[in-house]
Design a protein around this motif. Structure first.
Motif: not given
Length: 341
Positions: A120-125
């Protein structure tokens, strides 16, 4: 003669290498390789093919508790032809776990063919969504309910980008949900965000992300979650009380009756941990939300207790029940079972 011997040794060596290669595939390279990378699929490739089921873990925790394991296993069992994607904050692209014995639930779930763990990569998401500016400016270390707020945001972005059904990790699936664009009523005229499903790029979710940022308030639990869904639903639909067991239709989505996921309401959550004279059939439900957030007493599923929740585990997540649920006198003995579904 010497050349023949060398040739024979070379053949034996090649056969041995082939055998070891196959063995490492089956035994996860003698140490535990993360399932999502067995097929080298990112979320775009994995989730774009079929209607997916999505779970999220926003802490750094690597080993799912039995309830989380049951939620994921029951979804995989209920939707055998669909990918079950578990986004975990603690994962990264080079993660390896040292042994299956250290992470038994992780190992159990990874053995299920349609379960995939994804970092889970929030910045990319959040890129290309209204949430990106909020996320890049927020100081998560001072946020009161960051694990919940970041989960609320992540589920909106994932389902908006890829489509599918989002479920909390304390939801036990019992039969397929026939709807594609839907919200789940927790009570009359009040929406949950613990289960919902939409096609990719649905405008309702884009509106939810905009509202998330515009009315951000992390101090009030649920303000970015069920309260947000309810606020947006009231904008989109003219809500009314449910009539008997009928769902409500609004534009191109459905608002599903509380019986579909919440036949036991949150004030009565302890009933899941009680013994019933006769277990309910839940014939009008697609899944059951176990209200784990309410379980501040730490009630657990106990083998042999004959509680409602034990019987649900036994039926809908049999691997988790067999391998992870303890009896009243301690852990269940025996090796971790990783048999076929």
């Amino acid at each position: 003669m010497l050349k023949e011997a060398q040739f024979s040794l070379l053949v034996i060596l090649l056969l041995a290498c082939g055998f070891l290669y196959q063995l490492t595939l089956k035994s996860s390279c003698f140490f535990f390789c993360l399932p999502p990378f067995r097929s080298q699929q990112g979320p775009e490739a994995l989730l774009s093919h079929r209607h997916s089921i999505v779970f999220i873990e926003t802490s750094e925790r690597m080993e799912p508790p039995p309830m989380v394991s049951c939620a994921v296993e029951s979804a995989a069992k209920t939707y055998p032809e669909q990918p079950v994607a578990f986004f975990m904050k603690g994962l990264n692209s080079s993660s390896h776990l040292p042994s299956t014995s250290t992470y038994p639930a992780f190992s159990l779930l990874s053995a299920i063919d349609n379960v995939f763990f994804i970092p889970l990569d929030m910045k990319r998401l959040f890129e290309d969504t209204p949430l990106f500016s909020w996320y890049t400016q927020i100081n998560s270390s001072v946020e009161k309910n960051w694990l919940h707020v970041s989960s609320d945001a992540s589920r909106l972005a994932i389902i908006w980008k890829y489509g599918g059904i989002y479920m909390d990790t304390d939801v036990i699936s019992i039969r397929p949900i026939p709807e594609e664009n839907f919200l789940a009523a927790q009570a009359s005229q009040y929406s949950s965000n613990g289960v919902f499903g939409f096609r990719p790029r649905h405008p309702f979710l884009w509106g939810c992300m905009e509202n998330f940022v515009e009315h951000y308030n992390s101090d009030t639990w649920g303000h970015q979650g069920p309260d947000l869904m309810t606020r947006m639903l009231k904008v989109w639909c003219k809500l009314r009380d449910f009539q008997e067991l009928s769902d409500l239709k609004c534009l191109n989505m459905s608002f599903l009756h509380p019986q579909r996921f919440y036949p036991i309401s949150y004030p009565e959550w302890r009933r899941y941990y009680e013994v019933w004279d006769r277990d309910p059939s839940f014939n009008d439900s697609y899944a059951l939300h176990l209200w784990n957030y309410m379980n501040q007493e730490g009630r657990a599923v106990v083998r042999g207790s004959n509680t409602l929740v034990e019987n649900l585990y036994r039926k809908h997540c049999p691997r988790t029940y067999r391998d992870l649920i303890q009896g009243p006198e301690g852990p269940v003995t025996g090796e971790l079972g990783l048999g076929n579904k």
